[in-house]
Enzyme design. Structure first.
Site, PDB file in Angstrom:
ATOM      1  N   TYR A 161      10.933 -19.288  65.653  1.00 60.37           N
ATOM      2  CA  TYR A 161      11.625 -18.714  64.684  1.00 60.37           C
ATOM      3  C   TYR A 161      11.436 -16.861  64.432  1.00 60.37           C
ATOM      4  CZ  TYR A 161      13.791 -17.595  60.298  1.00 60.37           C
ATOM      5  OH  TYR A 161      13.977 -16.793  58.923  1.00 60.37           O
TER       6      TYR A 161
HETATM    7  N1  LIG Z   1      14.238 -17.251  52.000  1.00 56.39           N
HETATM    8  C1  LIG Z   1      13.827 -17.048  52.648  1.00 56.39           C
HETATM    9  O1  LIG Z   1      12.556 -16.936  51.851  1.00 56.39           O
HETATM   10  C2  LIG Z   1      13.390 -15.470  53.753  1.00 56.39           C
HETATM   11  C3  LIG Z   1      12.366 -14.904  54.421  1.00 56.39           C
HETATM   12  C4  LIG Z   1      12.985 -14.141  55.430  1.00 56.39           C
HETATM   13  C5  LIG Z   1      14.169 -14.404  55.710  1.00 56.39           C
HETATM   14  N2  LIG Z   1      15.010 -14.986  55.520  1.00 56.39           N
HETATM   15  C6  LIG Z   1      16.895 -15.037  56.712  1.00 56.39           C
HETATM   16  O2  LIG Z   1      17.618 -15.099  54.944  1.00 56.39           O
HETATM   17  C7  LIG Z   1      18.571 -16.018  55.860  1.00 56.39           C
HETATM   18  C8  LIG Z   1      18.811 -16.049  55.104  1.00 56.39           C
HETATM   19  O3  LIG Z   1      17.830 -17.901  54.599  1.00 56.39           O
HETATM   20  P1  LIG Z   1      18.039 -18.697  53.169  1.00 56.39           P
HETATM   21  O4  LIG Z   1      16.500 -18.770  52.999  1.00 56.39           O
HETATM   22  O5  LIG Z   1      18.748 -19.011  52.657  1.00 56.39           O
HETATM   23  O6  LIG Z   1      18.012 -20.214  54.389  1.00 56.39           O
HETATM   24  P2  LIG Z   1      18.938 -21.683  54.598  1.00 56.39           P
HETATM   25  O7  LIG Z   1      18.100 -21.527  55.757  1.00 56.39           O
HETATM   26  O8  LIG Z   1      18.630 -21.925  53.461  1.00 56.39           O
HETATM   27  O9  LIG Z   1      20.498 -21.281  54.923  1.00 56.39           O
HETATM   28  C9  LIG Z   1      21.344 -20.933  55.923  1.00 56.39           C
HETATM   29  C10 LIG Z   1      22.745 -21.394  56.057  1.00 56.39           C
HETATM   30  O10 LIG Z   1      23.018 -21.117  57.386  1.00 56.39           O
HETATM   31  C11 LIG Z   1      23.596 -22.437  57.566  1.00 56.39           C
HETATM   32  N3  LIG Z   1      23.515 -22.908  59.230  1.00 56.39           N
HETATM   33  C12 LIG Z   1      22.285 -22.662  59.733  1.00 56.39           C
HETATM   34  N4  LIG Z   1      22.663 -23.230  61.148  1.00 56.39           N
HETATM   35  C13 LIG Z   1      23.958 -22.801  61.540  1.00 56.39           C
HETATM   36  C14 LIG Z   1      24.591 -23.126  62.499  1.00 56.39           C
HETATM   37  N5  LIG Z   1      24.486 -23.202  63.598  1.00 56.39           N
HETATM   38  N6  LIG Z   1      26.220 -22.590  62.083  1.00 56.39           N
HETATM   39  C15 LIG Z   1      26.159 -22.615  60.929  1.00 56.39           C
HETATM   40  N7  LIG Z   1      25.731 -22.328  59.326  1.00 56.39           N
HETATM   41  C16 LIG Z   1      24.369 -23.099  60.016  1.00 56.39           C
HETATM   42  C17 LIG Z   1      22.670 -23.275  56.580  1.00 56.39           C
HETATM   43  O11 LIG Z   1      23.859 -24.654  57.122  1.00 56.39           O
HETATM   44  C18 LIG Z   1      22.575 -22.594  55.769  1.00 56.39           C
HETATM   45  O12 LIG Z   1      23.568 -22.949  54.788  1.00 56.39           O
HETATM   46  C19 LIG Z   1      18.158 -16.397  57.366  1.00 56.39           C
HETATM   47  O13 LIG Z   1      18.598 -15.446  58.293  1.00 56.39           O
HETATM   48  C20 LIG Z   1      16.627 -16.672  56.910  1.00 56.39           C
HETATM   49  O14 LIG Z   1      15.853 -16.127  58.188  1.00 56.39           O
HETATM   50  C21 LIG Z   1      15.193 -15.387  54.114  1.00 56.39           C
END
Ligand SMILES: NC(=O)c1ccc[n+]([C@@H]2O[C@H](COP(=O)([O-])OP(=O)(O)OC[C@H]3O[C@@H](n4cnc5c(N)ncnc54)[C@H](O)[C@@H]3O)[C@@H](O)[C@H]2O)c1
Length: 254
Positions: A161
């Site tokens: 990741y």
């Molecule tokens: N939450 C955090 O603390 C955090 C920190 C740094 C970066 N991010 C980034 O922000 C973005 C959103 O994060 P989040 O925490 O809301 O993530 P999450 O995992 O809660 O949600 C991600 C969404 O993407 C969808 N998804 C995953 N794989 C998929 C696929 N193959 N096809 C279609 N949909 C798919 C999931 O069903 C989900 O609805 C991501 O890119 C993550 O890397 C989040």
């Protein structure tokens, strides 16, 4: 009246959001829909996507949910075509979907590696390719790619990741000049630790809360809407000369 900004340039704008059914992506869907944008969002999670779309049925343009596994390039193409047919050429793309599932370096197989790249990186590249002609036809556009401070801070526990998220900054830098010549902007929106429902359920414990108090400059939780408001700015004409940047929203994590 809302205490937060509204952006006239987002009204009627066609916005495509990947991974919009839950977490930060769901907040993007809601915020863009409430600005009067025409939002199409893609996700694996069909019940979650349908539930979210139903809560926004009273928006100026009710968002359109398209179920899609973004790790399948043909499915991604079909979903982008469906959003374009519904709303017209796509002017804003938010590459948001990912999965920060924990894994061990020593146990990684080539198949797991490929799956992680497909989930966390490859669709960002090909979704951008899929909307390029739309943005060219509109005379410009904005691509917002979700990065992460996780690899910048050298966090352990998710090497694939971390690698994918670092590559997204490379993609943004590598595309900014070529796209910029066509008035298409591309930026990396970089969240710190955003306390979504999933983070709360899986990872946030007392130790995590203590770390936030110790390391984050601002007190309290960083929330999905804090990222959504930054994305509105990066999508709107207000940021018309911002491209090729990492925009970090992390409450000051040091
Ligand atoms: N939450 C955090 O603390 C955090 C920190 C740094 C970066 N991010 C980034 O922000 C973005 C959103 O994060 P989040 O925490 O809301 O993530 P999450 O995992 O809660 O949600 C991600 C969404 O993407 C969808 N998804 C995953 N794989 C998929 C696929 N193959 N096809 C279609 N949909 C798919 C999931 O069903 C989900 O609805 C991501 O890119 C993550 O890397 C989040």
């Amino acid at each position: 009246m809302s205490a937060f900004a509204t952006y006239p340039s987002l009204i009627d704008k066609v916005v495509l959001i990947t991974g919009g059914a839950s977490g930060i992506g769901a907040s993007f869907v809601e915020h863009f829909a409430r600005q009067g944008a025409k939002v199409g969002f893609l996700d694996l999670d069909q019940p979650g996507g349908e539930r979210l779309a139903a809560t926004l049925a009273d928006a100026m343009h009710p968002p359109r949910f398209v179920p899609c596994d973004l790790s399948d390039p043909a499915a991604l193409d079909r979903a982008v075509t469906e959003v374009r047919s519904a709303f017209g050429p796509i002017g804003v793309l938010i590459n948001n979907a990912a999965n920060d599932v924990r894994h061990q370096f020593a146990d990684t197989t080539p198949a797991a590696f490929d799956q992680s790249v497909a989930t966390n990186l490859r669709h960002q590249y090909f979704a951008t390719q899929a909307v390029l002609a739309d943005m060219q036809s509109l005379g410009g556009g904005s691509v917002i790619c979700l990065g992460s401070t996780g690899w910048m801070r050298k966090n352990a526990g998710y090497p694939m990741y971390a690698m994918a998220k670092a590559a997204i900054s490379g993609f943004v830098n590598g595309m900014a000049r070529e796209l910029g010549q066509q008035r298409i902007r591309i930026n990396c929106l970089v969240p710190g630790w955003v306390i979504t429902e999933k983070q709360q359920r899986l990872w946030l414990d007392e130790e995590g809360e203590a770390e936030i108090r110790r390391v984050q400059c601002m007190p309290g939780h960083l929330l999905p809407e804090d990222l959504a408001r930054a994305a509105l700015f990066l999508a709107a004409d207000d940021s018309r000369m911002c491209t090729g940047q990492n925009f970090i929203v992390d409450g000051g994590w040091a």
